[in-house]
Scaffold this motif. Structure first.
Motif, PDB file in Angstrom:
ATOM      1  N   SER A   1     -21.253 -18.461 -31.630  1.00 14.46           N
ATOM      2  CA  SER A   1     -22.475 -17.838 -31.133  1.00 14.46           C
ATOM      3  C   SER A   1     -22.945 -18.506 -29.838  1.00 14.46           C
ATOM      4  N   LEU A   2     -22.886 -19.830 -29.793  1.00  8.70           N
ATOM      5  CA  LEU A   2     -23.311 -20.559 -28.585  1.00  8.70           C
ATOM      6  C   LEU A   2     -22.350 -20.304 -27.425  1.00  8.70           C
ATOM      7  N   ILE A   3     -21.062 -20.198 -27.727  1.00 11.81           N
ATOM      8  CA  ILE A   3     -20.080 -19.895 -26.675  1.00 11.81           C
ATOM      9  C   ILE A   3     -20.357 -18.525 -26.072  1.00 11.81           C
ATOM     10  N   HIS A   4     -20.703 -17.562 -26.916  1.00 10.46           N
ATOM     11  CA  HIS A   4     -20.961 -16.199 -26.452  1.00 10.46           C
ATOM     12  C   HIS A   4     -22.298 -16.073 -25.718  1.00 10.46           C
ATOM     13  N   CYS A   5     -23.304 -16.782 -26.200  1.00 10.65           N
ATOM     14  CA  CYS A   5     -24.676 -16.483 -25.778  1.00 10.65           C
ATOM     15  C   CYS A   5     -25.333 -17.568 -24.938  1.00 10.65           C
ATOM     16  N   SER A   6     -24.623 -18.627 -24.593  1.00 14.33           N
ATOM     17  CA  SER A   6     -25.233 -19.693 -23.802  1.00 14.33           C
ATOM     18  C   SER A   6     -24.280 -20.159 -22.717  1.00 14.33           C
ATOM     19  N   ASP A   7     -24.817 -20.977 -21.813  1.00 10.98           N
ATOM     20  CA  ASP A   7     -23.995 -21.578 -20.745  1.00 10.98           C
ATOM     21  C   ASP A   7     -23.670 -23.029 -21.057  1.00 10.98           C
ATOM     22  N   MET A   8     -23.899 -23.459 -22.289  1.00 12.15           N
ATOM     23  CA  MET A   8     -23.616 -24.839 -22.670  1.00 12.15           C
ATOM     24  C   MET A   8     -22.129 -25.135 -22.544  1.00 12.15           C
ATOM     25  N   ASP A   9     -21.777 -26.364 -22.116  1.00 13.20           N
ATOM     26  CA  ASP A   9     -20.360 -26.716 -22.063  1.00 13.20           C
ATOM     27  C   ASP A   9     -19.882 -27.056 -23.467  1.00 13.20           C
ATOM     28  N   VAL A  10     -18.573 -27.211 -23.600  1.00  8.10           N
ATOM     29  CA  VAL A  10     -17.976 -27.358 -24.924  1.00  8.10           C
ATOM     30  C   VAL A  10     -18.435 -28.638 -25.606  1.00  8.10           C
ATOM     31  N   ASP A  11     -18.575 -29.724 -24.857  1.00  8.27           N
ATOM     32  CA  ASP A  11     -19.024 -30.977 -25.472  1.00  8.27           C
ATOM     33  C   ASP A  11     -20.440 -30.843 -26.024  1.00  8.27           C
ATOM     34  N   ALA A  12     -21.300 -30.140 -25.292  1.00 10.56           N
ATOM     35  CA  ALA A  12     -22.679 -29.947 -25.764  1.00 10.56           C
ATOM     36  C   ALA A  12     -22.712 -29.082 -27.012  1.00 10.56           C
ATOM     37  N   ILE A  13     -21.867 -28.050 -27.038  1.00 10.42           N
ATOM     38  CA  ILE A  13     -21.805 -27.194 -28.222  1.00 10.42           C
ATOM     39  C   ILE A  13     -21.262 -27.980 -29.410  1.00 10.42           C
ATOM     40  N   ALA A  14     -20.252 -28.821 -29.151  1.00  9.38           N
ATOM     41  CA  ALA A  14     -19.689 -29.651 -30.219  1.00  9.38           C
ATOM     42  C   ALA A  14     -20.760 -30.542 -30.834  1.00  9.38           C
ATOM     43  N   ALA A  15     -21.582 -31.153 -29.993  1.00  4.28           N
ATOM     44  CA  ALA A  15     -22.656 -32.012 -30.492  1.00  4.28           C
ATOM     45  C   ALA A  15     -23.666 -31.207 -31.297  1.00  4.28           C
TER      46      ALA A  15
ATOM     47  N   VAL B   1     -23.148 -28.734 -33.219  1.00 11.32           N
ATOM     48  CA  VAL B   1     -22.649 -28.382 -34.555  1.00 11.32           C
ATOM     49  C   VAL B   1     -22.032 -29.581 -35.281  1.00 11.32           C
ATOM     50  N   GLY B   2     -22.278 -30.788 -34.766  1.00 10.12           N
ATOM     51  CA  GLY B   2     -21.929 -31.990 -35.515  1.00 10.12           C
ATOM     52  C   GLY B   2     -20.580 -32.610 -35.244  1.00 10.12           C
ATOM     53  N   TYR B   3     -19.957 -32.279 -34.102  1.00  8.12           N
ATOM     54  CA  TYR B   3     -18.690 -32.905 -33.743  1.00  8.12           C
ATOM     55  C   TYR B   3     -18.875 -33.860 -32.567  1.00  8.12           C
ATOM     56  N   GLU B   4     -18.065 -34.904 -32.532  1.00 11.39           N
ATOM     57  CA  GLU B   4     -18.242 -35.942 -31.518  1.00 11.39           C
ATOM     58  C   GLU B   4     -17.814 -35.476 -30.133  1.00 11.39           C
ATOM     59  N   ASP B   5     -16.841 -34.606 -30.059  1.00 13.29           N
ATOM     60  CA  ASP B   5     -16.345 -34.193 -28.744  1.00 13.29           C
ATOM     61  C   ASP B   5     -15.839 -32.767 -28.787  1.00 13.29           C
ATOM     62  N   GLY B   6     -15.654 -32.210 -27.593  1.00 14.90           N
ATOM     63  CA  GLY B   6     -15.210 -30.833 -27.469  1.00 14.90           C
ATOM     64  C   GLY B   6     -13.780 -30.610 -27.922  1.00 14.90           C
ATOM     65  N   ALA B   7     -12.944 -31.659 -27.839  1.00 12.61           N
ATOM     66  CA  ALA B   7     -11.542 -31.495 -28.230  1.00 12.61           C
ATOM     67  C   ALA B   7     -11.421 -31.144 -29.710  1.00 12.61           C
TER      68      ALA B   7
ATOM     69  N   LEU C   1     -13.687 -29.647 -31.528  1.00  8.59           N
ATOM     70  CA  LEU C   1     -14.169 -28.280 -31.704  1.00  8.59           C
ATOM     71  C   LEU C   1     -13.132 -27.272 -31.233  1.00  8.59           C
ATOM     72  N   ARG C   2     -12.499 -27.538 -30.112  1.00  5.83           N
ATOM     73  CA  ARG C   2     -11.471 -26.623 -29.605  1.00  5.83           C
ATOM     74  C   ARG C   2     -10.360 -26.435 -30.636  1.00  5.83           C
ATOM     75  N   ALA C   3      -9.926 -27.538 -31.231  1.00 16.03           N
ATOM     76  CA  ALA C   3      -8.843 -27.468 -32.215  1.00 16.03           C
ATOM     77  C   ALA C   3      -9.273 -26.672 -33.441  1.00 16.03           C
ATOM     78  N   LEU C   4     -10.522 -26.859 -33.877  1.00 18.51           N
ATOM     79  CA  LEU C   4     -11.023 -26.136 -35.042  1.00 18.51           C
ATOM     80  C   LEU C   4     -11.123 -24.644 -34.764  1.00 18.51           C
ATOM     81  N   LEU C   5     -11.618 -24.277 -33.578  1.00 14.67           N
ATOM     82  CA  LEU C   5     -11.734 -22.865 -33.230  1.00 14.67           C
ATOM     83  C   LEU C   5     -10.359 -22.203 -33.169  1.00 14.67           C
ATOM     84  N   ARG C   6      -9.405 -22.912 -32.597  1.00 17.19           N
ATOM     85  CA  ARG C   6      -8.055 -22.362 -32.501  1.00 17.19           C
ATOM     86  C   ARG C   6      -7.452 -22.175 -33.887  1.00 17.19           C
ATOM     87  N   LYS C   7      -7.692 -23.137 -34.775  1.00 16.72           N
ATOM     88  CA  LYS C   7      -7.140 -23.058 -36.123  1.00 16.72           C
ATOM     89  C   LYS C   7      -7.798 -21.952 -36.932  1.00 16.72           C
ATOM     90  N   ARG C   8      -9.122 -21.848 -36.858  1.00 12.67           N
ATOM     91  CA  ARG C   8      -9.848 -20.896 -37.698  1.00 12.67           C
ATOM     92  C   ARG C   8      -9.833 -19.473 -37.137  1.00 12.67           C
TER      93      ARG C   8
END
Length: 321
Positions: free
Chosen positions: A277-291, A293-299, A301-308
């Motif tokens: 939702s944040l990726i679609h509706c905001s200009d936040m970078d990946v690291d900020a979005i990761a934080a 939703v409770g992840y330490e870094d964007g990497a 989150l990227r891996a989780l999105l790709r997997k899911r």
């Protein structure tokens, strides 16, 4: 390939029409591009003389020839989108007759295909017991409750087994038709999908709405509400159980029974949903979005999105433009 489409009263109009249209398109394309090397002989059959669709249209059906052994039987879904609609439909006399007919076809070695709520009709026969299957994700909790001996995975779009194939929600009828076409010719299936603008989809997971599933059970709904308020903090089964005034074992058991997954896995589903939702509706970078939703870094989150979801951040952002 000889295909029988079993039409029952109140079926999902689009499920029937998209199946017929995809197979008809395959025949037309094959006649031009493949010199007619592949052909689908399709008939609509029924256990009643007259069948009306969910929208009230009369469907011309043929009587079932007991001596005919088709290559496939396809079962379009009933137009029943809630448990309150589906459960009574499964108890109808014509559906009982259809179950017996499916068992006769199976006994004669005929594979059976169904999508969406149609998978419930196969499960009613017992043919899916001890086998993997998929169904419409929206009624997965009901499916698990009603057919505990079936290994359900609603994240998948198509699940072939030795008795046939099951497919996912609503437009999974198109995925199912393309799968049948692919069984005859990979080249033809590719051409049909291009003509119909139908992308190949192996997963239902990107379409699942976690809140809808949570509504199937009061404890799961309360857990979802707690989880959404704690996405940034991270997951603790003990903390979640305490907040819900239940035991960790009860929460774990209930999540497995209703959702088919652990509390942690469902918590991660909510993280993915919020991140998307944040990726679609905001200009936040990946690291900020990761934080967020409770992840330490964007990497991570990227891996989780790709997997899911089977898609990366760039692809998800492109979808919203």
């Amino acid at each position: 390939m000889r295909i029988l489409v079993l039409a029952l009263e109140g079926l999902f109009d689009t499920g029937l029409s998209v199946t017929l249209d995809a197979l008809d398109a395959a025949n037309h394309i094959a006649s031009r591009a493949l010199a007619g090397a592949v052909h689908f002989d399709v008939s609509i059959v029924g256990v009643r003389d007259t069948v009306r669709s969910g929208q009230g249209f009369i469907i011309p059906v043929e009587a079932i020839d007991p001596d005919l052994k088709p290559d496939w039987v396809v079962l379009p879904a009933p137009n029943a989108t809630t448990p309150e609609q589906l459960i009574p439909a499964l108890a109808r006399p014509d559906v009982a007759e259809a179950r017996e007919q499916l068992l006769r076809w199976h006994a004669n070695g005929v594979p059976i295909a169904a999508s969406c709520m149609g998978t419930f009709l196969i499960a009613e026969t017992g043919l899916l017991d001890q086998r993997q299957a998929t169904t419409t994700w929206s009624l997965a909790p009901l499916f698990r409750q009603r057919y505990p001996n079936v290994a359900l995975d609603e994240s998948r779009m198509l699940v072939p087994t030795d008795i046939g194939v099951t497919a996912g929600a609503a437009m999974g009828h198109l995925d199912l038709a393309l799968w049948l076409i692919r069984g005859a010719s990979h080249e033809l299936a590719m051409l049909v999908s291009r003509y119909l603008l139908a992308d190949a989809r192996s997963l239902q997971a990107p379409y699942i709405i976690p809140h809808h599933l949570a509504m199937a059970d009061p404890l799961i709904l309360r857990f979802e509400q707690w989880a959404r308020g704690n996405l940034k903090r991270g997951f603790s089964l003990l903390e979640a159980s305490a907040a819900l005034a239940t035991s960790s074992r009860t929460l774990q058991r209930k999540c497995e029974a209703v959702l088919g997954k652990s509390p942690l896995a469902y918590f991660q589903d909510l993280r993915v949903e919020r991140a998307r939702s944040l990726i679609h509706c905001s200009d936040m970078d990946v690291d900020a979005i990761a934080a967020e939703v409770g992840y330490e870094d964007g990497a991570t989150l990227r891996a989780l999105l790709r997997k899911r979801l089977g898609r990366g951040v760039r692809e998800l952002r492109a979808d919203s433009r």
